[in-house]
Design a protein around this motif. Structure first.
Motif, PDB file in Angstrom:
ATOM      1  N   GLU A  93       0.810  -1.218   0.000  1.00 45.45           N
ATOM      2  CA  GLU A  93       0.000   0.000   0.000  1.00 45.45           C
ATOM      3  C   GLU A  93       0.844   1.269   0.000  1.00 45.45           C
ATOM      4  N   VAL A  94       2.163   1.115   0.047  1.00 46.01           N
ATOM      5  CA  VAL A  94       3.066   2.264   0.140  1.00 46.01           C
ATOM      6  C   VAL A  94       4.084   2.203  -0.990  1.00 46.01           C
ATOM      7  N   ILE A  95       4.444   3.377  -1.488  1.00 46.22           N
ATOM      8  CA  ILE A  95       5.525   3.457  -2.460  1.00 46.22           C
ATOM      9  C   ILE A  95       6.331   4.729  -2.200  1.00 46.22           C
ATOM     10  N   VAL A  96       7.640   4.645  -2.417  1.00 41.41           N
ATOM     11  CA  VAL A  96       8.533   5.802  -2.311  1.00 41.41           C
ATOM     12  C   VAL A  96       8.609   6.433  -3.685  1.00 41.41           C
ATOM     13  N   THR A  97       8.146   7.668  -3.803  1.00 44.29           N
ATOM     14  CA  THR A  97       8.081   8.293  -5.119  1.00 44.29           C
ATOM     15  C   THR A  97       7.773   9.771  -5.009  1.00 44.29           C
ATOM     16  N   GLY A  98       8.149  10.529  -6.023  1.00 43.32           N
ATOM     17  CA  GLY A  98       7.701  11.900  -6.204  1.00 43.32           C
ATOM     18  C   GLY A  98       8.036  12.851  -5.078  1.00 43.32           C
ATOM     19  N   SER A  99       7.230  13.889  -4.989  1.00 43.91           N
ATOM     20  CA  SER A  99       7.331  14.892  -3.928  1.00 43.91           C
ATOM     21  C   SER A  99       5.935  15.087  -3.359  1.00 43.91           C
ATOM     22  N   THR A 100       5.835  15.855  -2.302  1.00 43.97           N
ATOM     23  CA  THR A 100       4.527  16.064  -1.676  1.00 43.97           C
ATOM     24  C   THR A 100       3.484  16.530  -2.685  1.00 43.97           C
ATOM     25  N   THR A 101       3.785  17.589  -3.410  1.00 40.53           N
ATOM     26  CA  THR A 101       2.767  18.176  -4.277  1.00 40.53           C
ATOM     27  C   THR A 101       2.518  17.332  -5.524  1.00 40.53           C
ATOM     28  N   VAL A 102       3.557  16.703  -6.051  1.00 39.77           N
ATOM     29  CA  VAL A 102       3.346  15.790  -7.178  1.00 39.77           C
ATOM     30  C   VAL A 102       2.443  14.631  -6.747  1.00 39.77           C
ATOM     31  N   ASN A 103       2.691  14.095  -5.558  1.00 41.93           N
ATOM     32  CA  ASN A 103       1.865  12.993  -5.080  1.00 41.93           C
ATOM     33  C   ASN A 103       0.441  13.446  -4.752  1.00 41.93           C
ATOM     34  N   LEU A 104       0.296  14.681  -4.281  1.00 42.77           N
ATOM     35  CA  LEU A 104      -1.044  15.244  -4.104  1.00 42.77           C
ATOM     36  C   LEU A 104      -1.788  15.255  -5.438  1.00 42.77           C
ATOM     37  N   HIS A 105      -1.134  15.770  -6.470  1.00 47.97           N
ATOM     38  CA  HIS A 105      -1.786  15.817  -7.791  1.00 47.97           C
ATOM     39  C   HIS A 105      -2.162  14.415  -8.263  1.00 47.97           C
ATOM     40  N   GLN A 106      -1.284  13.454  -8.052  1.00 47.68           N
ATOM     41  CA  GLN A 106      -1.594  12.081  -8.455  1.00 47.68           C
ATOM     42  C   GLN A 106      -2.828  11.557  -7.724  1.00 47.68           C
ATOM     43  N   MET A 107      -2.863  11.761  -6.414  1.00 49.72           N
ATOM     44  CA  MET A 107      -3.967  11.230  -5.618  1.00 49.72           C
ATOM     45  C   MET A 107      -5.293  11.931  -5.926  1.00 49.72           C
ATOM     46  N   VAL A 108      -5.246  13.246  -6.055  1.00 50.30           N
ATOM     47  CA  VAL A 108      -6.486  13.975  -6.351  1.00 50.30           C
ATOM     48  C   VAL A 108      -6.956  13.668  -7.773  1.00 50.30           C
ATOM     49  N   ALA A 109      -6.034  13.586  -8.715  1.00 51.61           N
ATOM     50  CA  ALA A 109      -6.412  13.231 -10.087  1.00 51.61           C
ATOM     51  C   ALA A 109      -7.051  11.843 -10.140  1.00 51.61           C
ATOM     52  N   THR A 110      -6.666  10.972  -9.222  1.00 50.89           N
ATOM     53  CA  THR A 110      -7.193   9.609  -9.187  1.00 50.89           C
ATOM     54  C   THR A 110      -8.520   9.521  -8.449  1.00 50.89           C
ATOM     55  N   PHE A 111      -8.624  10.203  -7.323  1.00 58.51           N
ATOM     56  CA  PHE A 111      -9.784  10.021  -6.444  1.00 58.51           C
ATOM     57  C   PHE A 111     -10.878  11.077  -6.608  1.00 58.51           C
ATOM     58  N   PHE A 112     -10.583  12.202  -7.217  1.00 55.45           N
ATOM     59  CA  PHE A 112     -11.597  13.241  -7.386  1.00 55.45           C
ATOM     60  C   PHE A 112     -12.381  12.973  -8.665  1.00 55.45           C
ATOM     61  N   GLU A 113     -13.609  12.516  -8.491  1.00 52.15           N
ATOM     62  CA  GLU A 113     -14.481  12.166  -9.620  1.00 52.15           C
ATOM     63  C   GLU A 113     -15.814  12.896  -9.475  1.00 52.15           C
ATOM     64  N   PRO A 114     -15.843  14.162  -9.877  1.00 50.92           N
ATOM     65  CA  PRO A 114     -17.072  14.937  -9.729  1.00 50.92           C
ATOM     66  C   PRO A 114     -18.194  14.415 -10.637  1.00 50.92           C
ATOM     67  N   LYS A 115     -19.324  14.069 -10.030  1.00 53.27           N
ATOM     68  CA  LYS A 115     -20.474  13.577 -10.777  1.00 53.27           C
ATOM     69  C   LYS A 115     -21.683  13.514  -9.857  1.00 53.27           C
ATOM     70  N   ASN A 116     -22.853  13.448 -10.462  1.00 55.32           N
ATOM     71  CA  ASN A 116     -24.115  13.275  -9.729  1.00 55.32           C
ATOM     72  C   ASN A 116     -24.284  14.283  -8.600  1.00 55.32           C
ATOM     73  N   GLY A 117     -23.931  15.529  -8.888  1.00 59.20           N
ATOM     74  CA  GLY A 117     -24.121  16.585  -7.902  1.00 59.20           C
ATOM     75  C   GLY A 117     -23.002  16.715  -6.901  1.00 59.20           C
ATOM     76  N   ARG A 118     -22.049  15.773  -6.899  1.00 57.97           N
ATOM     77  CA  ARG A 118     -20.883  15.873  -6.017  1.00 57.97           C
ATOM     78  C   ARG A 118     -19.736  16.498  -6.818  1.00 57.97           C
ATOM     79  N   THR A 119     -19.453  17.763  -6.559  1.00 63.18           N
ATOM     80  CA  THR A 119     -18.427  18.476  -7.337  1.00 63.18           C
ATOM     81  C   THR A 119     -17.399  19.181  -6.464  1.00 63.18           C
ATOM     82  N   LYS A 120     -17.568  19.115  -5.166  1.00 62.77           N
ATOM     83  CA  LYS A 120     -16.735  19.939  -4.298  1.00 62.77           C
ATOM     84  C   LYS A 120     -15.632  19.137  -3.601  1.00 62.77           C
TER      85      LYS A 120
END
Length: 423
Positions: A93-120
């Protein structure tokens, strides 16, 4: 309360089961380093592992990917096994990679799926600015408006957050929650387990920025069911300036396609097939993007070997004793001069003590001139972080004595009350 004397703190040092680790680090006799919450000190093991990787490059060239002392091709995964202990996760479940903000972008790009009225996206007003910049960028990439689609939970006192205030903002239009584990100014430790439980009751994925807790505080990310997390390793983990970061993804999400795909997230056995079909590794390793930065990864090898021996639970125990001693000495030596704004309760405090003072910027300058290394956070916070691996109880005692002298004699008044370029 009894008077804290030098004899008392010296006895504490004699009883300190982690005292021997101080000699592992490059400390200076003429100064006391209390800024490990910004950049940890260099250890001799981290220095050696960097030299070892440099030597592998020198001796093996490109064959260092599969040969040498630490083969580069699998080094991120090998280190993740050791790092997983610090966040309470399964190895995959863990990997050594990237930087804080690069990994933030990766995680948000993966988990943020705005749809069905959920956009925030739900965050808070006290988090580190880079996290907010990243969230604003991700909202814009989805064609959304950060002014309306980024919710930042307010603070009742400008220093700490109330978990209930956060929970009250977990409304039906929220698609993702991102919060810090420890607030970078006040050092407040949030109740990650409670917040995760409440987010999941509402079917909202939740992640945490662990930059100010990793290496200082034990975590149980897998047990708590946290969806994702990311962090840097250059603060309490002592991996060096710009050192490689880390990320965690709960195994239940391994089938999610990474929001930012890159070739180093490929399955190892097929990565060099050079096929244009991305076949992601079925682990946190699938969320890697580019080739690992070996020279900023190398110090982590030596650093994590120290954590293996010291144990994170023992580190946390000593850290709490150090910060408690620091606060007790402040009350004893400089009562009413500073406002201690970090939580006093051990269960809610991170690894540093935060002091509020109108002249904080120039007090920090005076401390540095007197051999104490603190840091300043605008507008009026002094952060002092005695680190369990390389600070002694005597260090804390001496630092407070010097701070008392500076304030009682008003030595700081010769400085401009303005931060340096690097605070």
């Amino acid at each position: 309360m009894r008077q804290i004397t030098v004899e008392i703190v010296e006895q504490m040092d004699q009883n300190d089961e982690l005292a021997s680790f101080k000699k592992e680090f490059y400390t200076k006799d003429e100064s006391i380093y209390l800024d490990g919450n910004s950049l940890g000190l260099l250890s001799k093991r981290a220095e050696q592992s960097l030299l070892d990787v440099l030597n592998d490059w020198k001796e093996h060239g490109i064959d260092g990917w599969m040969g040498g002392k630490y083969p580069w091709f699998t080094l991120s995964e090998k280190l993740a096994e050791k790092l997983s202990v610090l966040v309470g996760a399964k190895e995959k479940e863990v990997i050594v990679t990237g930087s804080t903000t690069v990994n933030l972008h990766q995680m948000v790009a993966t988990f943020f799926e705005p749809k069905n009225g959920r956009t925030k996206i739900l965050a808070d007003e006290l988090t580190f600015p880079s996290d907010i910049y990243g969230l604003q960028s991700q909202l814009k990439l989805k064609g959304l408006n950060p002014d309306t689609d980024l919710i930042q939970v307010g603070s009742q006192n400008g220093l700490t957050l109330d978990e209930q205030d956060i929970i009250d903002k977990m409304t039906e239009d929220v698609a993702l929650i991102l919060l810090p584990s420890v607030l970078y100014r006040s050092g407040q430790l949030l109740d990650i387990e409670r917040l995760t439980r409440e987010a999941h009751k509402r079917n909202i994925p939740i992640g945490f920025d662990l930059c100010h807790s990793i290496g200082a505080i034990p975590h149980e990310l897998s047990k708590w069911g946290v969806d994702f997390a990311f962090w840097c390793n250059y603060k309490y983990v002592n991996a060096g300036p710009g050192g490689v970061g880390g990320l965690y993804v709960n195994e239940k999400h391994f089938t999610k396609t990474p929001g930012l795909s890159g070739w180093f997230g490929s399955k190892k056995e097929t990565q060099f097939d050079m096929d244009h079909h991305f076949d992601a590794e079925n682990s946190a390793g699938g969320y890697q993007i580019g080739t690992p930065h070996m020279l900023s990864t190398a110090p982590l090898i030596g650093s994590l070997s120290i954590f293996e021996e010291a144990k994170i639970d023992r580190i946390r125990t000593k850290s709490l004793k150090l910060t408690s001693l620091l606060m007790d000495l402040l009350n004893q030596e400089i009562e009413n001069e500073f406002t201690i704004v970090n939580p006093l309760d051990d269960t809610r405090r991170g690894g540093h003590v935060a002091l509020m003072h109108n002249d904080a910027a120039r007090i920090c300058k005076a401390l540095k001139e007197n051999g104490i290394v603190p840091d300043f956070r605008a507008p009026n916070i002094i952060r002092l972080a005695p680190v369990a691996l390389y600070n002694s109880y005597r260090d804390v005692f001496e630092a407070v004595k010097i701070l008392s002298k500076i304030t009682k004699n008003r030595e700081y008044e010769k400085y401009e009350n303005k931060r340096e370029v690097i605070a």
